[in-house]
Design an enzyme around this catalytic site. Structure first.
Site, PDB file in Angstrom:
ATOM      1  N   ASN A   1     -80.670 -69.178  17.233  1.00 15.86           N
ATOM      2  CA  ASN A   1     -81.157 -70.317  17.799  1.00 15.86           C
ATOM      3  C   ASN A   1     -80.450 -71.542  17.112  1.00 15.86           C
ATOM      4  O   ASN A   1     -80.613 -71.636  15.918  1.00 15.86           O
ATOM      5  CB  ASN A   1     -82.685 -70.382  17.845  1.00 15.86           C
ATOM      6  CG  ASN A   1     -83.271 -69.356  18.548  1.00 15.86           C
ATOM      7  OD1 ASN A   1     -82.676 -68.971  19.596  1.00 15.86           O
ATOM      8  ND2 ASN A   1     -84.251 -68.541  18.112  1.00 15.86           N
TER       9      ASN A   1
ATOM     10  N   GLY B   1     -85.716 -72.984  20.468  1.00 14.89           N
ATOM     11  CA  GLY B   1     -86.900 -72.383  20.043  1.00 14.89           C
ATOM     12  C   GLY B   1     -86.542 -72.236  18.369  1.00 14.89           C
ATOM     13  O   GLY B   1     -87.314 -71.424  17.589  1.00 14.89           O
TER      14      GLY B   1
ATOM     15  N   HIS C   1     -79.788 -69.211  10.446  1.00 14.41           N
ATOM     16  CA  HIS C   1     -80.058 -67.566  10.435  1.00 14.41           C
ATOM     17  C   HIS C   1     -79.762 -67.061  11.692  1.00 14.41           C
ATOM     18  O   HIS C   1     -79.641 -67.591  12.638  1.00 14.41           O
ATOM     19  CB  HIS C   1     -81.501 -67.295  10.076  1.00 14.41           C
ATOM     20  CG  HIS C   1     -82.300 -67.990  11.240  1.00 14.41           C
ATOM     21  ND1 HIS C   1     -82.679 -69.299  10.807  1.00 14.41           N
ATOM     22  CD2 HIS C   1     -83.202 -67.600  12.171  1.00 14.41           C
ATOM     23  CE1 HIS C   1     -83.728 -69.827  11.845  1.00 14.41           C
ATOM     24  NE2 HIS C   1     -84.007 -68.663  12.308  1.00 14.41           N
TER      25      HIS C   1
ATOM     26  N   THR D   1     -87.212 -72.754  14.706  1.00 16.99           N
ATOM     27  CA  THR D   1     -88.405 -73.196  14.147  1.00 16.99           C
ATOM     28  C   THR D   1     -88.026 -73.290  12.582  1.00 16.99           C
ATOM     29  O   THR D   1     -88.950 -74.051  11.763  1.00 16.99           O
ATOM     30  CB  THR D   1     -89.503 -72.124  14.146  1.00 16.99           C
ATOM     31  OG1 THR D   1     -89.166 -70.801  13.986  1.00 16.99           O
ATOM     32  CG2 THR D   1     -89.817 -72.162  15.848  1.00 16.99           C
TER      33      THR D   1
ATOM     34  N   ASP E   1     -87.938 -59.489   9.708  1.00 15.35           N
ATOM     35  CA  ASP E   1     -88.913 -60.878  10.326  1.00 15.35           C
ATOM     36  C   ASP E   1     -90.122 -60.697  10.253  1.00 15.35           C
ATOM     37  O   ASP E   1     -90.860 -59.453  10.428  1.00 15.35           O
ATOM     38  CB  ASP E   1     -88.370 -60.988  11.763  1.00 15.35           C
ATOM     39  CG  ASP E   1     -88.691 -62.528  12.235  1.00 15.35           C
ATOM     40  OD1 ASP E   1     -87.858 -63.133  12.600  1.00 15.35           O
ATOM     41  OD2 ASP E   1     -89.901 -62.703  12.508  1.00 15.35           O
TER      42      ASP E   1
ATOM     43  N   HIS F   1     -78.145 -73.603   1.582  1.00 14.26           N
ATOM     44  CA  HIS F   1     -78.863 -74.160   2.612  1.00 14.26           C
ATOM     45  C   HIS F   1     -77.943 -74.861   3.756  1.00 14.26           C
ATOM     46  O   HIS F   1     -76.973 -75.585   3.129  1.00 14.26           O
ATOM     47  CB  HIS F   1     -79.912 -75.214   2.273  1.00 14.26           C
ATOM     48  CG  HIS F   1     -80.567 -75.806   3.259  1.00 14.26           C
ATOM     49  ND1 HIS F   1     -81.806 -75.079   3.820  1.00 14.26           N
ATOM     50  CD2 HIS F   1     -80.401 -76.938   4.018  1.00 14.26           C
ATOM     51  CE1 HIS F   1     -82.458 -76.046   4.658  1.00 14.26           C
ATOM     52  NE2 HIS F   1     -81.273 -76.994   4.872  1.00 14.26           N
TER      53      HIS F   1
ATOM     54  N   HIS G   1     -80.450 -63.499  13.892  1.00 16.41           N
ATOM     55  CA  HIS G   1     -81.423 -62.483  14.324  1.00 16.41           C
ATOM     56  C   HIS G   1     -80.774 -61.327  14.591  1.00 16.41           C
ATOM     57  O   HIS G   1     -79.736 -61.243  15.523  1.00 16.41           O
ATOM     58  CB  HIS G   1     -82.465 -62.713  15.451  1.00 16.41           C
ATOM     59  CG  HIS G   1     -83.449 -64.042  15.131  1.00 16.41           C
ATOM     60  ND1 HIS G   1     -84.520 -64.055  14.622  1.00 16.41           N
ATOM     61  CD2 HIS G   1     -82.982 -65.225  15.458  1.00 16.41           C
ATOM     62  CE1 HIS G   1     -85.133 -65.272  14.583  1.00 16.41           C
ATOM     63  NE2 HIS G   1     -84.064 -66.123  15.104  1.00 16.41           N
TER      64      HIS G   1
END
Ligand code: 5GP
Ligand code: ZN
Length: 113
Positions: A86, A92, A99, A94, A30, A46, A101
């Site tokens: 998210n 949150g 994806h 963005t 990140d 995608h 984390h």
């Protein structure tokens, strides 16, 4: 270039520090880490968010999660780690290419509410 940042990373048009790659998933550091280890894992294809991929290709979602756990092993996160995703603006999110984390390398404390 596309209108999706993570598709551009997959295509090699935007640079990223890759840490793991499979046929269908990619993991990279990140750009604004929230922990000593903060890696983003994506499907190369995608999908907008978790709901999108979970319904369109749940097997691929599983592969992304497996890659995330493999990143944790590779990064030496023997004390534990957090995988989070998210979904939607209130969370949150963005970048609207699904994806997960992978966060670790310190005691992460309680999940913030
Ligand atoms: P979200 O907020 O959508 O769950 O997570 C998007 C993540 O992508 C953020 O943690 C943000 O720091 C990261 N990010 C945004 N732009 C870039 C970039 O150009 N390169 C990398 N490696 N990460 C990025
Ligand atoms: Zn994309």
């Amino acid at each position: 270039m596309t209108d999706c940042l993570f598709c551009d990373i997959v295509a090699g048009d935007v640079p990223a520090t890759k840490v793991l790659e499979t046929d269908r998933a990619l993991a990279f550091r990140d750009i604004a880490p929230h922990a000593p280890v903060h890696v983003v894992v994506i499907p190369k294809q995608h999908f907008v968010d978790t709901h999108d991929i979970a319904h369109a290709d749940p097997e691929l979602l599983g592969e992304v999660l497996r890659a995330a756990t493999d990143v944790a092993v590779q990064e030496g996160l023997t004390g534990g780690y957090r995988i989070l995703t998210n979904t939607g603006p209130d969370s949150g999110q963005t970048v609207f290419h699904v994806h997960v984390h992978v966060l670790g390398g310190k005691n992460l404390g309680a999940l913030a509410g």
